[in-house]
Each structure stands twice: as C-alpha cells, then as structure tokens.
Design a protein around this motif. Structure first.
Motif, short mmCIF file in Angstrom:
data_model
loop_
_atom_site.label_atom_id
_atom_site.label_comp_id
_atom_site.label_asym_id
_atom_site.label_seq_id
_atom_site.Cartn_x
_atom_site.Cartn_y
_atom_site.Cartn_z
N TYR A 1 -24.98 10.45 9.88
CA TYR A 1 -24.19 11.67 9.48
C TYR A 1 -24.85 12.26 8.10
O TYR A 1 -25.02 11.20 7.14
N TYR A 2 -24.99 13.34 7.90
CA TYR A 2 -25.29 14.09 6.52
C TYR A 2 -23.70 14.38 5.97
O TYR A 2 -22.97 14.97 6.65
N SER B 1 -28.91 24.88 4.79
CA SER B 1 -28.14 23.80 4.59
C SER B 1 -26.74 24.13 4.91
O SER B 1 -26.15 25.21 4.94
N ARG C 1 -25.79 10.02 3.09
CA ARG C 1 -26.37 9.91 4.77
C ARG C 1 -25.76 8.56 5.03
O ARG C 1 -26.01 7.44 4.60
N TYR D 1 -25.38 18.58 15.44
CA TYR D 1 -24.44 18.56 14.31
C TYR D 1 -22.93 18.63 14.63
O TYR D 1 -22.23 19.45 14.08
N PHE E 1 -23.58 13.78 -2.10
CA PHE E 1 -24.36 13.91 -1.16
C PHE E 1 -24.60 12.70 -0.67
O PHE E 1 -25.36 11.70 -1.26
N GLY F 1 -18.80 15.92 7.23
CA GLY F 1 -20.17 15.43 7.77
C GLY F 1 -20.72 15.97 8.85
O GLY F 1 -19.94 16.50 9.69
N CYS G 1 -21.08 15.17 2.78
CA CYS G 1 -20.67 15.67 1.55
C CYS G 1 -19.30 15.46 1.04
O CYS G 1 -18.46 15.66 1.83
N ARG H 1 -32.20 22.20 -1.96
CA ARG H 1 -32.82 22.21 -0.72
C ARG H 1 -34.56 22.64 -0.95
O ARG H 1 -35.35 22.05 -0.35
#
Length: 98
Positions: A56-57, A1, A32, A79, A30, A69, A59, A10
């Motif tokens: 986007y992921y 991660s 998305r 990424y 968290f 992100g 945090c 996870r």
C-alpha cells in the motif's frame, strides 16, 4: 500522484538522492505498507483469492486523523483504495459487578 499533498515531492521522488524528511509540523505523513499476515491468525501466510504480494502507498493526514491508502500489485486490480478515519467515542465504557 493519488495524493495531492505529495505533488511537491513527485519531481524528485525517483532520484537516488531522494530523502523524505518528516517534520513535526508536517500535516501529511507518506508511507509504504506491506501486509505480512492476517489477524487474528498470524500463522496463515495465504488465503485463497487474496493477494499479499503487493503493498500500500499510504498518506496519513494528521489534522483529520485519517489514512488513505492505495494497494498496488502488478497482477491485481489497479489501486484498490483503503480509507480509515478516527471515530470519536460518544459513549462511556460500562462495567458490571458480579
């Protein structure tokens, strides 16, 4: 991660039964995110060279008031990183009388 704080989730993240429960005491949130349009012209759905097909992921660190992100799309550079941080206002607003 990419997010060290996510490591605790996870191992069960890919499970059908996984539910992310947010507590008011959690330091991290968290998410998305999905882009839908470009500001200020929300009518544009495409820009040459830009991709809106991924997401986007993200945090959010509540204590630091910062967002990190990572953009993901299978046909994009892997990424791409987005970092946003709160900047405290160090001056006063001013007004002029006409």
């Amino acid at each position: 991660s990419f997010f060290p704080a996510f490591r605790q989730h996870r191992s069960r993240f890919d499970s059908k039964d996984f539910k992310y429960r947010l507590s008011m005491s959690d330091k991290f949130i968290f998410m998305r995110w999905k882009e839908r349009f470009v500001v200020p012209n929300y009518k544009l759905s495409r820009i040459t060279g830009a991709s809106y097909d991924g997401f986007y992921y993200v945090c959010y660190d509540r204590e630091e008031a910062s967002i990190t992100g990572y953009y993901f799309h299978r046909d994009s550079d892997n990424y791409q990183c987005l970092k946003l941080a709160h900047t405290k206002q160090t001056s006063f607003s001013h007004f002029e009388l006409a």
